[in-house]
Scaffold this motif. Sequence first.
Motif, PDB file in Angstrom:
ATOM      1  N   ALA A 353      54.471  -4.825 -15.923  1.00 56.02           N
ATOM      2  CA  ALA A 353      53.923  -3.545 -15.448  1.00 56.02           C
ATOM      3  C   ALA A 353      53.102  -2.876 -16.565  1.00 56.02           C
ATOM      4  CB  ALA A 353      55.065  -2.634 -15.003  1.00 56.02           C
ATOM      5  N   LEU A 354      53.618  -2.939 -17.791  1.00 56.47           N
ATOM      6  CA  LEU A 354      52.895  -2.306 -18.909  1.00 56.47           C
ATOM      7  C   LEU A 354      51.576  -3.040 -19.174  1.00 56.47           C
ATOM      8  CD1 LEU A 354      52.757  -0.218 -21.177  1.00 56.47           C
ATOM      9  CD2 LEU A 354      54.069  -1.769 -22.622  1.00 56.47           C
ATOM     10  N   GLU A 355      51.631  -4.356 -19.107  1.00 55.71           N
ATOM     11  CA  GLU A 355      50.411  -5.142 -19.334  1.00 55.71           C
ATOM     12  C   GLU A 355      49.334  -4.756 -18.314  1.00 55.71           C
ATOM     13  OE1 GLU A 355      49.976  -9.687 -20.491  1.00 55.71           O
ATOM     14  OE2 GLU A 355      50.349  -9.488 -18.359  1.00 55.71           O
ATOM     15  N   GLU A 356      49.769  -4.607 -17.097  1.00 60.07           N
ATOM     16  CA  GLU A 356      48.829  -4.237 -16.028  1.00 60.07           C
ATOM     17  C   GLU A 356      48.304  -2.815 -16.261  1.00 60.07           C
ATOM     18  OE1 GLU A 356      50.379  -5.581 -12.202  1.00 60.07           O
ATOM     19  OE2 GLU A 356      49.301  -3.848 -11.376  1.00 60.07           O
ATOM     20  N   HIS A 357      49.219  -1.921 -16.645  1.00 63.12           N
ATOM     21  CA  HIS A 357      48.869  -0.510 -16.835  1.00 63.12           C
ATOM     22  C   HIS A 357      47.822  -0.321 -17.939  1.00 63.12           C
ATOM     23  CE1 HIS A 357      49.379   3.780 -17.274  1.00 63.12           C
ATOM     24  NE2 HIS A 357      49.775   3.638 -18.521  1.00 63.12           N
ATOM     25  N   ILE A 358      47.997  -1.006 -19.067  1.00 67.59           N
ATOM     26  CA  ILE A 358      47.051  -0.794 -20.180  1.00 67.59           C
ATOM     27  C   ILE A 358      45.826  -1.706 -20.067  1.00 67.59           C
ATOM     28  CG2 ILE A 358      48.818   0.036 -21.801  1.00 67.59           C
ATOM     29  CD1 ILE A 358      48.730  -2.717 -23.162  1.00 67.59           C
ATOM     30  N   GLY A 359      45.898  -2.720 -19.211  1.00 73.39           N
ATOM     31  CA  GLY A 359      44.752  -3.619 -19.035  1.00 73.39           C
ATOM     32  C   GLY A 359      44.447  -4.451 -20.266  1.00 73.39           C
ATOM     33  N   HIS A 360      45.470  -4.776 -21.030  1.00 71.50           N
ATOM     34  CA  HIS A 360      45.282  -5.607 -22.236  1.00 71.50           C
ATOM     35  C   HIS A 360      46.320  -6.715 -22.208  1.00 71.50           C
ATOM     36  CE1 HIS A 360      45.709  -6.335 -26.764  1.00 71.50           C
ATOM     37  NE2 HIS A 360      44.457  -6.629 -26.491  1.00 71.50           N
ATOM     38  N   ARG A 361      45.837  -7.992 -22.383  1.00 68.48           N
ATOM     39  CA  ARG A 361      46.744  -9.133 -22.282  1.00 68.48           C
ATOM     40  C   ARG A 361      47.716  -9.188 -23.450  1.00 68.48           C
ATOM     41  NH1 ARG A 361      44.623 -13.971 -19.421  1.00 68.48           N
ATOM     42  NH2 ARG A 361      44.552 -15.186 -21.323  1.00 68.48           N
ATOM     43  N   PHE A 362      48.939  -9.586 -23.124  1.00 70.14           N
ATOM     44  CA  PHE A 362      50.004  -9.693 -24.128  1.00 70.14           C
ATOM     45  C   PHE A 362      49.544 -10.527 -25.330  1.00 70.14           C
ATOM     46  CE2 PHE A 362      53.899 -11.853 -25.681  1.00 70.14           C
ATOM     47  CZ  PHE A 362      54.632 -10.737 -26.041  1.00 70.14           C
ATOM     48  N   LYS A 363      48.906 -11.662 -25.053  1.00 69.61           N
ATOM     49  CA  LYS A 363      48.307 -12.474 -26.110  1.00 69.61           C
ATOM     50  C   LYS A 363      46.907 -12.835 -25.670  1.00 69.61           C
ATOM     51  CE  LYS A 363      50.831 -15.479 -28.553  1.00 69.61           C
ATOM     52  NZ  LYS A 363      51.949 -15.816 -29.432  1.00 69.61           N
ATOM     53  N   GLN A 364      46.050 -13.140 -26.656  1.00 68.58           N
ATOM     54  CA  GLN A 364      44.666 -13.466 -26.315  1.00 68.58           C
ATOM     55  C   GLN A 364      44.603 -14.654 -25.343  1.00 68.58           C
ATOM     56  OE1 GLN A 364      42.388 -14.409 -29.755  1.00 68.58           O
ATOM     57  NE2 GLN A 364      40.451 -13.844 -28.814  1.00 68.58           N
ATOM     58  N   GLN A 365      45.469 -15.643 -25.581  1.00 74.88           N
ATOM     59  CA  GLN A 365      45.409 -16.881 -24.786  1.00 74.88           C
ATOM     60  C   GLN A 365      46.057 -16.744 -23.417  1.00 74.88           C
ATOM     61  OE1 GLN A 365      46.860 -16.293 -27.653  1.00 74.88           O
ATOM     62  NE2 GLN A 365      46.837 -18.013 -29.062  1.00 74.88           N
ATOM     63  N   PHE A 366      47.024 -15.855 -23.260  1.00 80.21           N
ATOM     64  CA  PHE A 366      47.704 -15.705 -21.962  1.00 80.21           C
ATOM     65  C   PHE A 366      48.388 -14.344 -21.868  1.00 80.21           C
ATOM     66  CE2 PHE A 366      50.481 -18.095 -24.876  1.00 80.21           C
ATOM     67  CZ  PHE A 366      51.599 -17.271 -24.910  1.00 80.21           C
ATOM     68  N   GLY A 367      48.622 -13.949 -20.625  1.00 77.11           N
ATOM     69  CA  GLY A 367      49.295 -12.674 -20.386  1.00 77.11           C
ATOM     70  C   GLY A 367      50.776 -12.891 -20.119  1.00 77.11           C
ATOM     71  N   ILE A 368      51.539 -11.814 -20.164  1.00 79.30           N
ATOM     72  CA  ILE A 368      52.984 -11.938 -19.920  1.00 79.30           C
ATOM     73  C   ILE A 368      53.235 -12.254 -18.432  1.00 79.30           C
ATOM     74  CG2 ILE A 368      53.565  -9.501 -19.470  1.00 79.30           C
ATOM     75  CD1 ILE A 368      55.573 -11.685 -21.839  1.00 79.30           C
TER      76      ILE A 368
END
Length: 413
Positions: A353-368
């Motif tokens: 939910a936080l990843e979606e909210h801030i619009g920034h991927r957890f890591k450059q190569q992949f998202g959480i």
Amino acid sequence: MDFPTRRRLLEGVRRAHQADAARTAATRAHTRAATALAEARSRLTSAAAERLPAGELEAARAALNDLARRETATRDKLRRTFAAARTANGVLGALYAPHARGRGTGGLTRSEVAAGLLGDLAAAPRELILAADAIVVSTSGGKDSLVCGDRVVALATEAGCLDKVVMVHADLGEESEWPGVRELAQRQAERWGVRFLVVKAEGGLLGLVERRGMWPDAARRLCTASLKRDNIAPLFKQITDALGLDGQALILSALGIRAAESPARARKTPLALDMRASNGRRMVLTWHPVLELTEADVWHRIADAGLEYHPVYDALIPRLSCVFCVLAGRDVLVRAVRLCWALGLDLPTRYVALEEHIGHRFKQQFGIAEVVAEAARAEAEEGPLAWSRGDALRRHVGEEAAAGYLRRLAAAA
Ligand code: SF4
């Protein structure tokens, strides 16, 4: 060279470093002030200035006077810091000269002088412990901190200085860490009979990411600094105040990092002078007592000494760090998601939910979110994660040692 001499020399190094840093800062401030003054002067002498209404011209002249005063003040400060740096470096040279070949530091740079002194001190831990006024062991509760604490406590006990030891845990909260981490760190300290302090990192990793609107990464690893180091740093002042010494206190700050963990850690030395935390009232030496140990050494020590480790290691999580560490590999993160599900933790949902909210991927190569999807696929194929207490030891030191360890742990409970 005896310990007091080495310490005096190190203090000379610290003062010279501090004086040079002050001179560098003063140089920058003066350059900024001189540039601003020159620009303001040029504006006031330009043709455009002649067309300014009288009021605005007056205000521009007043601003110019202010800038001129600022430039003079920064120039004076630069002169003072320049003289102070020259004196501090001269004092260091004079202190070191009797121990060097040739004049001053004998051609050695200040860093080389410091490295030599620190290397000698690190080679004599008993002397170091005897001379220290306080020994602060930062503990995450993880396996390396555990063995670091074990080693420091053994050395301090041998030197009759256990009362100097205090364990400090930076509590990131259950939104960031696995359950029971703080309690485990406390039990470890209690077992050794040393004081235990907790500093709270409000909001933990999630709070930090929410405030910054982005996840940290290896290049901008602000999380360790703002969640751990910056929260522990004020303790050095509190400890110094509580000691109430007339002279400068010597604080050993022990960290359980190992060279084998990363190239950056491999570049660390066993002992370092913490310039940021040190001042005239305290000298803080960062000590890495387990720097040379391998992962196998750590597990052997845990088994031999019957030290209680956190159960997440049994579920193939290699580090007791944040549940979802920004530096962890994809397979570890997938496993962490599955372990959360096995333990009934809703952290994966919150991170997605936080990843979606801030619009920034957890890591450059992949998202959480991708990690969670992969964990769901693995779960569908393999079923829920399963592990047993002692699995980490079985993997690293064998079945027999693990069985012995579990018997000791049960007997101690
Ligand atoms: S464990 Fe990982 S995410 Fe947590 S503070 Fe350390 S580097 Fe950052």
